[in-house]
Scaffold this motif. Structure first.
Motif, PDB file in Angstrom:
ATOM      1  N   ALA A   1       0.823  -1.199   0.000  1.00 54.70           N
ATOM      2  CA  ALA A   1       0.000   0.000   0.000  1.00 54.70           C
ATOM      3  C   ALA A   1       0.861   1.255   0.000  1.00 54.70           C
ATOM      4  N   ARG A   2       1.927   1.222   0.764  1.00 55.05           N
ATOM      5  CA  ARG A   2       2.753   2.418   0.880  1.00 55.05           C
ATOM      6  C   ARG A   2       3.624   2.647  -0.343  1.00 55.05           C
ATOM      7  N   ASN A   3       4.046   1.573  -0.951  1.00 53.84           N
ATOM      8  CA  ASN A   3       5.088   1.722  -1.955  1.00 53.84           C
ATOM      9  C   ASN A   3       4.643   1.473  -3.381  1.00 53.84           C
ATOM     10  N   LEU A   4       3.627   0.682  -3.552  1.00 55.05           N
ATOM     11  CA  LEU A   4       3.204   0.382  -4.915  1.00 55.05           C
ATOM     12  C   LEU A   4       1.864   1.022  -5.245  1.00 55.05           C
ATOM     13  N   CYS A   5       1.408   1.901  -4.371  1.00 54.53           N
ATOM     14  CA  CYS A   5       0.125   2.540  -4.653  1.00 54.53           C
ATOM     15  C   CYS A   5       0.319   3.654  -5.678  1.00 54.53           C
ATOM     16  N   GLY A   6      -0.786   4.062  -6.273  1.00 55.27           N
ATOM     17  CA  GLY A   6      -0.731   5.197  -7.186  1.00 55.27           C
ATOM     18  C   GLY A   6      -0.736   6.486  -6.388  1.00 55.27           C
ATOM     19  N   PRO A   7      -0.607   7.616  -7.058  1.00 53.13           N
ATOM     20  CA  PRO A   7      -0.596   8.895  -6.354  1.00 53.13           C
ATOM     21  C   PRO A   7      -1.909   9.197  -5.635  1.00 53.13           C
ATOM     22  N   GLU A   8      -2.996   8.505  -6.017  1.00 50.24           N
ATOM     23  CA  GLU A   8      -4.259   8.737  -5.307  1.00 50.24           C
ATOM     24  C   GLU A   8      -4.388   7.791  -4.119  1.00 50.24           C
ATOM     25  N   ASN A   9      -3.297   7.056  -3.836  1.00 49.00           N
ATOM     26  CA  ASN A   9      -3.188   6.169  -2.675  1.00 49.00           C
ATOM     27  C   ASN A   9      -3.933   4.844  -2.804  1.00 49.00           C
ATOM     28  N   PHE A  10      -4.465   4.545  -3.966  1.00 49.16           N
ATOM     29  CA  PHE A  10      -5.090   3.238  -4.164  1.00 49.16           C
ATOM     30  C   PHE A  10      -4.044   2.221  -4.643  1.00 49.16           C
ATOM     31  N   ILE A  11      -4.183   0.983  -4.154  1.00 50.65           N
ATOM     32  CA  ILE A  11      -3.459  -0.120  -4.781  1.00 50.65           C
ATOM     33  C   ILE A  11      -4.346  -0.603  -5.916  1.00 50.65           C
ATOM     34  N   HIS A  12      -3.806  -0.676  -7.096  1.00 48.73           N
ATOM     35  CA  HIS A  12      -4.568  -1.232  -8.209  1.00 48.73           C
ATOM     36  C   HIS A  12      -4.075  -2.669  -8.411  1.00 48.73           C
ATOM     37  N   LEU A  13      -4.912  -3.590  -7.991  1.00 54.34           N
ATOM     38  CA  LEU A  13      -4.526  -4.999  -7.947  1.00 54.34           C
ATOM     39  C   LEU A  13      -5.183  -5.715  -9.122  1.00 54.34           C
ATOM     40  N   ILE A  14      -4.355  -6.226 -10.015  1.00 50.90           N
ATOM     41  CA  ILE A  14      -4.915  -6.885 -11.192  1.00 50.90           C
ATOM     42  C   ILE A  14      -4.792  -8.393 -11.040  1.00 50.90           C
ATOM     43  N   VAL A  15      -5.904  -9.076 -11.192  1.00 48.72           N
ATOM     44  CA  VAL A  15      -5.897 -10.524 -11.067  1.00 48.72           C
ATOM     45  C   VAL A  15      -6.351 -11.123 -12.386  1.00 48.72           C
ATOM     46  N   ILE A  16      -5.476 -11.896 -12.999  1.00 49.72           N
ATOM     47  CA  ILE A  16      -5.869 -12.611 -14.208  1.00 49.72           C
ATOM     48  C   ILE A  16      -5.944 -14.085 -13.840  1.00 49.72           C
ATOM     49  N   SER A  17      -7.138 -14.623 -13.930  1.00 51.85           N
ATOM     50  CA  SER A  17      -7.300 -15.983 -13.406  1.00 51.85           C
ATOM     51  C   SER A  17      -7.999 -16.872 -14.412  1.00 51.85           C
ATOM     52  N   ARG A  18      -7.899 -18.152 -14.160  1.00 58.88           N
ATOM     53  CA  ARG A  18      -8.681 -19.096 -14.936  1.00 58.88           C
ATOM     54  C   ARG A  18     -10.115 -19.028 -14.474  1.00 58.88           C
ATOM     55  N   ARG A  19     -11.000 -19.318 -15.375  1.00 61.04           N
ATOM     56  CA  ARG A  19     -12.406 -19.346 -15.003  1.00 61.04           C
ATOM     57  C   ARG A  19     -12.621 -20.522 -14.056  1.00 61.04           C
ATOM     58  N   VAL A  20     -12.969 -20.199 -12.853  1.00 62.89           N
ATOM     59  CA  VAL A  20     -13.104 -21.254 -11.850  1.00 62.89           C
ATOM     60  C   VAL A  20     -14.576 -21.585 -11.648  1.00 62.89           C
ATOM     61  N   THR A  21     -14.899 -22.833 -11.736  1.00 64.13           N
ATOM     62  CA  THR A  21     -16.277 -23.228 -11.490  1.00 64.13           C
ATOM     63  C   THR A  21     -16.435 -23.671 -10.043  1.00 64.13           C
ATOM     64  N   LEU A  22     -15.353 -24.259  -9.566  1.00 63.97           N
ATOM     65  CA  LEU A  22     -15.364 -24.765  -8.200  1.00 63.97           C
ATOM     66  C   LEU A  22     -15.565 -23.639  -7.194  1.00 63.97           C
ATOM     67  N   GLN A  23     -16.464 -23.846  -6.258  1.00 64.85           N
ATOM     68  CA  GLN A  23     -16.665 -22.817  -5.243  1.00 64.85           C
ATOM     69  C   GLN A  23     -16.424 -23.378  -3.859  1.00 64.85           C
ATOM     70  N   LEU A  24     -15.815 -22.542  -3.071  1.00 66.77           N
ATOM     71  CA  LEU A  24     -15.510 -22.974  -1.717  1.00 66.77           C
ATOM     72  C   LEU A  24     -16.749 -22.855  -0.852  1.00 66.77           C
ATOM     73  N   PRO A  25     -16.838 -23.699   0.141  1.00 67.08           N
ATOM     74  CA  PRO A  25     -17.921 -23.492   1.104  1.00 67.08           C
ATOM     75  C   PRO A  25     -17.716 -22.138   1.764  1.00 67.08           C
ATOM     76  N   SER A  26     -18.808 -21.459   2.021  1.00 64.12           N
ATOM     77  CA  SER A  26     -18.689 -20.082   2.499  1.00 64.12           C
ATOM     78  C   SER A  26     -17.939 -20.016   3.822  1.00 64.12           C
ATOM     79  N   LYS A  27     -17.913 -21.129   4.530  1.00 60.85           N
ATOM     80  CA  LYS A  27     -17.231 -21.146   5.815  1.00 60.85           C
ATOM     81  C   LYS A  27     -15.739 -20.835   5.642  1.00 60.85           C
TER      82      LYS A  27
END
Lengths: 409, 276
Positions: A380-406
């Protein structure tokens, strides 16, 4: 846990950490994406198409800010009834309010250098892009800064109280990428700021007496020192086909409907140090799978290390990744049984998240494929943009499997 | 602080409670008006995440009478860039030609994770489906809001990328909401002790709130959200469950009562009366 005996060692590390920190921020601020602009064929008026224009676009800047340089190059091609300038990448109109580097990391799976964009002076796609007029870019930034301030400190007083002069100067520094000038003013945006010096350093190096027991003088949140209680994060999700061998073979994004992006603040309060992985487990738990399904986990970013990706950004970003890999083990010392290399190992946080879950995909911040064991607050401190947001990009496989909410909560 | 007042914010779960209450109440009280509906977020990538909002409120097909001549909405003619001129022109045409058009609006109430408050999004369209530009939307607003907007072009009503649809919509800036809600709710809960005092009465006292979203910098003594505050709040939620309706359920309705008039959308006063 680091207690009394380790005090001496810890101190040394903190100093190193501070230096690394300053260095990483410097590199992040100078990050740029080489882009090559082509005027859209339908907008070519003369007998000859204007030559493509090659330029460096600051990662933390916004595309419309490049307009002065672009206009110079394409002066002859600009029609008298020109709209606001806009860009598309393989047919997808680019959202100008998203920082340029984020667009690049999100949309360009196979790193393309230079990034070939199509330039438009006409037919602004009003159904897809917000109108970019007057001071829209600046106010988009100011409003994001306010939002980040609210997330971190629970109010926007500091941003609202900034003088007109400082506001102008702050924006100038953002546009020009001047970190030092920015830091001088940004320091005043922190509540309880005493004045002077580098605030990052100040926070990181200020020892607090009762921290040993909670495992980190570095990373305690919500204390009197003006530490943020939440981290402002924007997460951008893109999925690729499940049976794709290589994430980098993904088809280009053809519509914004294929991407999800949203603001997901993460609460820092509580005893333990949160890692990026902990944060992702909260934000996108369904993208994690158990190692049993590891057979398909050729997700690993080809054979390459993060560093090779950074070539795109020129030599500068190598040092960022160096800084990061340096930083990681040091903070990891604060926690038992942590390996900076194996994301699967996890930190076994107090919340008791399952340790053996693996993220099916890659995570990018500022052009860097992120080690998920990095402390979130460091990111957050070092890789954030000047507006202080972390822009986190996630490129993932389409997952069908879902975890139990627990498992998620 | 009065019970239930909290700090003027809502959690994502509370947002849903309040939203569903509004849907029910609205349907019950205003069967003749367009319905509010709860729209689950279908972008499956995020919808499975607990602790975050899982839906939003939708109100469609609201006609707003406009004296604007729709030809002023010349999206295809970028020549007319001068908004000042456009305004004069529209009024003039409206008067001289007696053109009366209707703009079709859709309203969304989306939970804002950063400010932890509901946020109002709206989109206006012409009869032919083309989206309204900012200056046209502005002219559909009550005069008071137009003034506020002139003074605060970028912090009141702005065009934003809709957080769920990722298309341009107009939005009321949310950064002053919690402060107002904190004040209104503290007043509300004092009245609540007398059981059925309608919230509209409380709101009457607040007077004309149309300019209120502007006063966001008057966070004089607003304490930051504390851990204690959160814990305290959940206790109160339980305590108040025996009552007719908790402040959480009424939160959105209350917020609407001052937020919506700023965009010219009236809320029928009988929605605020407790029906037992």
């Amino acid at each position: 846990m680091a207690r009394g005996g380790k005090q001496q060692k810890k101190k040394v590390e903190e100093v190193d950490f501070g230096v690394i920190t300053a260095e990483a921020r410097k590199q992040v601020w100078s990050g740029a994406v080489p882009i090559q602009l082509h005027l859209h064929p339908s907008e070519i008026t003369g007998s000859q198409a204007p030559s493509p224009f090659l330029m460096l676009a600051p990662r933390n800047g916004y595309l419309p800010l490049l307009e002065p340089e672009i206009q110079q190059h394409f002066a002859k091609a600009i029609p008298s009834n020109a709209d606001s300038i806009w860009f598309d990448y393989q047919g997808l109109p680019l959202k100008w309010h998203i920082p340029t580097g984020v667009l690049y990391d999100l949309l360009v799976a196979e790193f393309e250098r230079p990034w070939n964009l199509t330039l438009h002076f006409r037919a602004y796609p009003v159904e897809v892009l917000t109108v970019c007029e007057d001071d829209a870019v600046k106010w988009n930034f100011v409003n994001a800064l306010k939002e980040a301030s609210y997330v971190m400190y629970g109010n926007i007083k500091s941003v609202m109280n900034i003088s007109q002069l400082d506001q102008v100067e702050l924006w100038r520094c953002v546009v020009k990428g001047e970190l030092e000038g920015y830091d001088r003013i940004a320091a005043r945006l922190r509540p309880g700021f005493g004045g002077g010096g580098n605030w990052v350093r100040e926070i990181l190096l200020t020892p607090t007496c009762d921290d040993a027991s909670s495992g980190g003088a570095l990373l305690r949140a919500g204390s009197e020192s003006g530490r943020p209680s939440r981290v402002p994060i924007r997460v951008y999700l893109r999925t690729v086909d499940r049976d794709l061998d290589d994430l980098f073979d993904a088809a280009p994004v053809s519509s914004w409907d294929e991407v999800v992006y949203t603001t997901r603040p993460i609460d820092l309060r509580g005893g333990s140090i949160l890692t990026v992985r902990d944060a992702l487990l909260k934000m996108v738990p369904h993208l994690f799978t158990r190692p049993e399904s590891l057979d398909e986990l050729s997700v690993k970013p080809r054979e390459s290390s993060p560093t090779s990706k950074l070539e795109t950004e020129g030599p500068t970003d190598d040092s960022v990744s160096q800084a990061i890999s340096d930083a990681s083990p040091k903070t990891a010392d604060e926690e038992p049984s942590t390996s900076p290399i194996e994301p699967v190992a996890g930190l076994g946080s107090a919340a008791g998240e399952p340790d053996d879950l693996v993220l099916e995909g890659i995570v990018r911040v500022q052009g860097i494929e992120l080690n998920l064991d990095l402390p979130l607050e460091w990111v957050a401190r070092n890789l954030c943009g000047p507006e202080n947001f972390i822009h986190l990009i996630v490129i993932s496989r389409r997952v069908t499997l879902q975890l139990p909410s627990k498992a998620m909560e | 602080m009065a019970p239930g007042a909290g700090d003027g914010t809502l959690t994502a779960e509370e947002f849903k409670i309040a939203a569903l209450y509004l849907v029910m109440k609205w349907k019950h009280c205003c069967p003749d008006l367009p319905e509010w509906t709860w729209q689950p977020i279908e972008k499956t990538l995020l919808s499975t995440t607990p602790g975050y909002a899982c839906g939003y409120l939708v109100l469609e097909n609201v006609y707003v009478g406009s004296d604007q001549k729709d030809d002023a909405e010349n999206l295809d003619e970028p020549d007319e860039e001068d908004y000042g001129d456009a305004e004069d022109q529209a009024t003039m045409h409206g008067d001289s030609m007696g053109v009366f058009n209707q703009h079709l609006y859709t309203y969304h109430v989306v939970y804002n994770e950063s400010y932890r408050v509901p946020m109002l999004f709206l989109q206006g369209r012409l009869q032919d489906g083309r989206p309204l530009r900012w200056d046209s939307v502005l002219r559909d607003l009550p005069v008071g809001s137009q003034l506020v907007s002139n003074q605060s072009r970028w912090t009141f009503l702005t065009q934003e990328d809709h957080p769920l649809i990722h298309r341009p919509w107009f939005a009321l800036h949310p950064c002053g909401t919690s402060e107002i809600m904190r004040l209104v709710l503290s007043d509300f809960s004092q009245h609540q002790e007398k059981d059925s005092v309608p919230i509209s009465k409380v709101l009457e006292k607040s007077g004309d709130m149309s300019g209120v979203p502007e006063k966001k910098d008057s966070h004089k003594s607003s304490p930051g959200r504390t851990e204690f505050g959160a814990a305290e709040r959940s206790d109160r939620r339980i305590n108040s469950e025996g009552q007719v309706s908790s402040w959480i359920e009424k939160y959105i309705l209350t917020w609407m009562s001052f937020a919506f008039p700023t965009v010219g959308l009236a809320i029928p006063s009988y929605v605020f009366v407790d029906s037992k």
